[in-house]
Structures are given as C-alpha cells and as structure tokens.
Scaffold this motif. Structure first.
Motif, short mmCIF file in Angstrom:
data_model
loop_
_atom_site.label_atom_id
_atom_site.label_comp_id
_atom_site.label_asym_id
_atom_site.label_seq_id
_atom_site.Cartn_x
_atom_site.Cartn_y
_atom_site.Cartn_z
N ALA A 14 3.49 8.85 1.17
CA ALA A 14 2.31 8.75 2.02
C ALA A 14 2.33 9.85 3.09
O ALA A 14 3.30 10.02 3.82
CB ALA A 14 2.26 7.38 2.69
N VAL A 134 2.22 -2.49 -2.31
CA VAL A 134 0.94 -1.83 -2.03
C VAL A 134 1.00 -0.34 -2.40
O VAL A 134 0.08 0.19 -3.04
CB VAL A 134 0.54 -2.03 -0.56
CG1 VAL A 134 -0.60 -1.10 -0.17
CG2 VAL A 134 0.14 -3.49 -0.33
N SER A 182 10.65 -2.67 3.76
CA SER A 182 9.35 -2.36 4.35
C SER A 182 8.49 -3.62 4.43
O SER A 182 7.76 -3.82 5.40
CB SER A 182 8.63 -1.23 3.62
OG SER A 182 8.86 -1.28 2.26
O1 PMV Z 1 4.40 -0.59 -0.55
P1 PMV Z 1 5.67 -0.82 0.17
O2 PMV Z 1 5.93 -2.26 0.44
O3 PMV Z 1 6.84 -0.17 -0.49
O4 PMV Z 1 5.53 -0.13 1.63
C1 PMV Z 1 5.42 1.25 1.81
C2 PMV Z 1 5.54 1.60 3.23
C3 PMV Z 1 5.74 3.06 3.56
O5 PMV Z 1 6.49 3.70 2.55
C4 PMV Z 1 6.53 3.16 4.87
C5 PMV Z 1 4.41 3.79 3.77
C6 PMV Z 1 3.60 4.12 2.55
O6 PMV Z 1 2.36 4.15 2.68
O7 PMV Z 1 4.16 4.39 1.47
#
Ligand code: PMV
Length: 322
Positions: A14, A134, A182
């Motif tokens: 991201a 997500v 996360s």
């Molecule tokens: O989708 P998750 O639960 O792996 O969360 C991703 C959170 C971050 O990597 C910090 C930000 C992102 O948008 O990828």
C-alpha cells in the motif's frame, strides 16, 4: 473435485494505507488504499476440495480459527459444501510485515474457486479474498490497484506495464513474526486512538493527490504522499492504548538513509506497514545507490528488489509440497 490446483499471487504494497475496518463485521476497509502489486515476491497456494478445512504455510499447520470464516464465505459464494485442503509457500518471510496475508488470501481465494470448478469474475475473487484479509482484495490484480473505503472489491487502476521503471527496495531489518498482527493492531487503534477519526478523514483527502501523482508518473509526488500516509497511520497507532510501535532502531536507521539519499538528490521514499521492514520507492536507475546506502547504514539488513507485478495467475501441472 479431487485434484490439486495451484494459484500464485504477489503481495500488495500500500502506498496509501488501509488501517481500520468499518463497523459491522463485514471486513470492509474504513480508509481507501492505493497499492502496487510486488513482482519478485510470490505466494503459491495449492488447494484441493474435500475433507476438513486445513491450511499449511511453508509446511506449518495454521490455526483453523484464522481461516474458518474465510472458508465459510468461500462455500457460500461458490455454492459448495466441501472442505478445502490448502498448502501454501512463500518466497519471502511470512507475517513479518511483508504483506504475506495479501498474497496468501488472494492465491487461496483463486485456488478455492478453481478447485471447486467455478469460474469467477476477478471482482468476485477480489471480494472473496477480502473476506480473509482486506489487503488481499488488491493482490488479485497486478500493477496499481485501488480499494476504495467501504468497497467489497478492489479495482485495477493501471496494469504493471504502466510504470516499468518503478522499483521497490524491501529492506528486511528483522526476520520473524511481528508481535501484534495487523488485524489486532488496527482493531486496537480504531477502538482507542483519539486520532482515529482524523486518520480516516485524512486518508480520504490524500487519495486525489496520490491518484494524480500516479497519473503523472511523478515519483517525487507519489513518494511524498506515500510518506504522509504511513506516517499518519503509525502516528495514529502510536496513540492507541496500549501504544503500538512496529518500528525497531534499524527501521529508523533505514528511514534516515532514505532522508540522506533525498538530500543528495537521489529519489528514495520509504513506506512502512505493520512490522519493522522498510519498503523504498525509487527509480530503477537508482536501485544500486539506494541498496548501497541502506546496507552501509545498517549492515545486517537484507534487501530484495521488487517491481510492478502480476495479479493472481493459475500455475499448471505442479505437485504441492509435502
Ligand atoms: O489486510 P491486512 O489485515 O493484512 O492489513 C494490511 C495493513 C497494512 O499492510 C498495514 C496496510 C495495507 O493497506 O496493506
């Protein structure tokens, strides 16, 4: 439905961060995120339908609870009753802030559909991947990908050929699992950080700036807005109770190396997720300089160089690892 099938996916980095879910339990993001899919890193996931649900990653059996909701969503979406056996391998450290859950759930969603013999449009695969994580909604697509706030599926913005000179140098400062996932970290941030509402509002206002930078392929503008996004995310998390700090001294030393590089006219813009690793955006022609400076500053750092990569692909004819 008995044979193994295999899908490959790459992590989604991201540039604008997702951090926090909408209330309601549907795993919908509270903030928009804009990402690049990282070619050079990959997750391969073999799945076969039948039997009880099970997942191994690099040979290690995973906690079934982490996957039960996901597999139930898959069965409901595909209209099947079967369980799924999945074996996954990563070409990079798992759960260390390199977004392995993004590539993991994207490959798993694609492979489950394939194993069940269902053809799904990419937007549906993206929605299914999001049920697991997500960020995985984004990894379904290659190149540059947007997941709007509250959206069920990600949307491709530009394919990987759009900006072939873009590089991401991943500086691995520490191997091993991060102390707070996360999922738990963002739940704590949303529940307790007084800055969370501002973070959500600010994320929305960074989006037009980031999309414009991407449209112009302006690395300096994109790097600047990416730095604003991760800084606000971590500041918001730092204000949670108890406070969340994902950085270690080496993380800060790599950030410092990036600042020195910029001061000397070398474009190097860092971004950090829920872990101690630093990902550095730069032009292909600057990779050697960036790597040299980072390793000079922090000799124990291990670097990997990535580029805009593909979304999920079906990998034919290989047997799963034992
Ligand atoms: O989708 P998750 O639960 O792996 O969360 C991703 C959170 C971050 O990597 C910090 C930000 C992102 O948008 O990828």
């Amino acid at each position: 439905m008995n044979g193994w099938v295999c899908c490959t996916a790459s992590p989604s980095l991201a540039l604008l961060k997702y951090w926090g879910k909408l209330e309601g339990g549907d795993n919908l993001p509270a903030t928009p995120s804009l990402a690049v899919t990282l070619g050079g890193l990959s997750t391969r996931t073999w799945v076969r339908a039948g039997g009880a649900d099970s997942v191994t990653i690099d040979g290690e059996p995973q906690e079934p609870d982490r996957y039960s909701r996901f597999f139930n969503c898959v069965r409901a979406a595909l209209g099947v009753a079967a369980g799924f056996e999945a074996r996954s391998t990563n070409s990079f450290p798992t759960a260390a802030g390199l977004a392995s859950s993004s590539s993991g759930f994207a490959a798993l969603a694609g492979a489950c559909a394939l194993a069940a013999g269902k053809e799904m449009p990419a937007a549906e695969t993206s929605a299914l991947a999001r049920a697991g994580s997500v960020s995985a909604a984004r990894s379904v697509f290659g190149g540059f990908v947007l997941l709007p706030a509250g959206a069920r599926s990600a949307v491709p913005v530009h394919d990987r050929a759009y900006w072939p000179e873009l590089r991401v140098v991943v500086a691995i400062t520490q191997q091993g699992r991060k102390p707070v996932s996360s999922r738990d970290g963002m739940a704590r941030t949303a529940a307790t950080s007084p800055f969370f509402p501002q973070w959500v509002a600010q994320s929305q206002s960074l989006l037009p700036e980031a999309l414009a930078a991407l449209k112009e392929r302006d690395l300096e503008k994109l790097g600047d807005v990416a730095r604003a996004s991760f800084s606000m995310m971590h500041a918001t998390a730092l204000a949670a109770r108890p406070s969340l700090l994902y950085w270690i001294p080496e993380t800060v030393a790599v950030m410092d190396a990036c600042r020195e590089l910029r001061e000397q006219g070398v474009g190097a813009w860092e971004t950090i997720d829920a872990g101690p690793q630093v990902k550095i955006l730069c032009h292909a022609s600057d990779v050697d300089r960036v790597v040299r400076r980072v390793v000079e500053r922090v000799p124990q750092v291990h670097t990997l160089t990535c580029f805009p990569g593909d979304g999920i692909t079906i990998t034919a004819g290989e047997e799963p690892p034992a």
